[in-house]
Design an enzyme around this catalytic site. Structure first.
Site: not given
Lengths: 355, 355
Positions: A52, A63, A76, A91, A146, A208, A231, A233-234
């Site tokens: 990205r 992004e 996106k 967020t 969320a 989280t 999910v 840690g991104d």
């Protein structure tokens, strides 16, 4: 959906997206979307892939995530701003566009805040279908923000998960998650600690949102046979798992060049072995090979999943009223006469004046 | 313009853009837009810059052009498909988004087909103001397609160009360009060849669209003192000028890493000296230093110009009705409760059913 005018682009607003999802049904939407995502993973080599394109600031990141399979193009726009919640904002918000590669014309503009939540959960379920133990029924869900209910719904619909163990540092988030998931036949337990949540869990989902280099899971919390669906840690500097867990796990990722920057594996050496999820889906390489193995899906979200989501939404829109048409593209009578279009508009508005 | 609801994003359609441009007046719009573009070139070092993100196919290219100055973020989606005109479509269409860096929330979604035509012409005029001879009054305009009238208007409004010499391989294009420019006090000559068009021209603008590695100008056509405004060569394999002209010219560019890939200078060695336009605008380096020098603005279009255009449009929208508000962003009552928003929508639509 076929626009009579070339210049009109279907637009799916947030309200239209909700109505489309609810008309199809959340479970069916997740199941069908997962099918589309998996189909596109099977065509992995057809896609033009790139990490990205991120614009970082002190407050967050914006992004762009483009990809194309040679027939369709999608991108996106997505932001990540943890402090937004303090002022009543999300967020993460997102929108996206699907376009026709042959003409470059957009085919669809859609909200993607809701759609991203659904595709992230659907992708997690696709990975878990190939990586979790087939008898998995209990999932720990750490981080009840969320994304949490979407994960619960996807794992329920696609893997038959019917026992949930919830934990969040904010007890109100856990309470809301429980309330939101009432009436679905799920056995839900609110837990006081992450340690308690993972007890007896076959799958551990960490989602989280606002921690930098946190350790949501420490090494002693992860027993043999567990599938970890990481999910949260991104992005660079944002991880959830202790490094030792990674060293004990077989790690599966979407697109390695992106995951090495953004995922849990940013904690590891650049050449640490990881397996691409699409190879598992294609049976080119094994996923889970024993009941005692720890599998880890280091999910960061990849552009092909958004492509799949937009492609799916476009197909489902057919024959519905869940969109409006936007006058997004200039469509002069004569394609090369863009300026003349302005003159004709002027003549219509104020016949007596020059433009 | 300040939306009462966080989720609504102002959208400027093609019709709204035309009405905004016409309300301001094409000349004033070009002059003010050029001022904004020049202001942002003066802040060049504040910008996060990257070459555009291109997805190439056999038929054309789809590009994303992002940039940010740390307070605002902008990106443009733009395609280039020369064969589109055969089916009544535009070669180039575009739209873009301006966003708030602090929150990541979009502030404006706008058509940019018309806006790009205006910003390209305004940028050419900004460059020529610094590079053409001050006494320049005659411009050759080679390539009389969609960009041509905008170039003519910008050079008339910003530099006082009042004599135009037009040439296009398609005589109908030249005729339409002449007709469109009637009534502005311009002395316009249709020419039978490019050689004839450049006779006596102080500025030569090339804006041809659909030739691969063409030679619109050959070396003997360019005399001393001329400023060349090369607009048409703007992607790999697409150039308009003979290489020998480049070797005799002082070359000015927007963002060298992008221009070396896309501009006329793709014909030269990677280390051939070029001057960044912003340095000339800032008086860090001379532009034109003699009346006999040949200056060349190798224009490819850079993301900061689109940023400037969106910033300008957002400012001008204030107090007008030339936009609608789109429900583009999910705005739940409680930011972390995205799923609950779906449930509440379901309760409203079909109170009796679970979601």
């Amino acid at each position: 959906m076929a626009s009579p005018s070339l210049n009109l682009v279907p637009f799916v607003s947030v309200e239209h997206m909700m109505d489309l999802v609810l008309e199809i049904g959340i479970d069916q939407f997740l199941v069908e979307l997962a099918g589309t995502i998996e189909d596109d993973f099977r065509r992995w080599e057809d896609f033009d892939k790139t990490a990205r394109v991120a614009s970082h600031s002190t407050e967050g990141v914006i992004e762009l995530m483009p990809t194309s399979d040679g027939r369709l193009y999608a991108f996106k726009y997505v932001n990540g701003h943890p402090k937004n919640t303090r002022t009543g904002k999300q967020t993460v918000t997102a929108f996206g566009v699907l376009a026709d590669v042959e003409t470059g014309y957009p085919l669809l503009l859609s909200e993607m805040t809701i759609l991203t939540a659904l595709r992230t959960a659907a992708t997690s379920a696709v990975a878990a279908r190939h990586l979790a133990r087939p008898d998995a029924r209990t999932m720990a869900l750490i981080g009840n923000g969320a994304q949490s209910e979407f994960q619960a719904r996807a794992f329920h619909a696609l893997l038959g998960i019917d026992r949930l163990r919830l934990y969040d540092i904010d007890a109100a988030a856990t309470k809301r998650c429980m309330t939101n998931l009432e009436g679905l036949g799920l056995d839900i337990q609110a837990c006081a600690t992450a340690e308690e949540a993972v007890e007896g869990a076959d799958i551990i989902t960490t989602a989280t949102a606002d921690k930098q280099c946190a350790t949501i899971l420490s090494d002693n919390m992860v027993g043999p046979g567990v599938h970890i669906n990481a999910v949260g840690g991104d992005c660079p500097g944002k991880t959830e798992l202790h490094r030792d867990i990674l060293l004990r796990s077989d790690i599966f990722v979407e697109y390695p060049p992106q995951t090495r920057i953004e995922g849990e594996i940013q904690q590891l050496d650049d050449d640490h072995p990881v397996t691409e999820l699409w190879r598992v889906i294609m049976d080119q390489t094994p996923g889970r090979s024993s009941d005692s193995q720890i599998t880890l899906f280091d999910s960061v979200g990849f552009a092909t999943e958004d492509f799949s989501a937009l492609r799916y939404v476009r197909e489902k829109l057919l024959g519905t009223r869940h969109f409006i048409e936007l006058d997004l593209l200039a469509d002069p009578d004569e394609p090369r006469d863009l300026y003349g279009m302005l003159l004709r508009r002027q003549a219509k508005l104020k016949p007596s004046q020059p433009a």
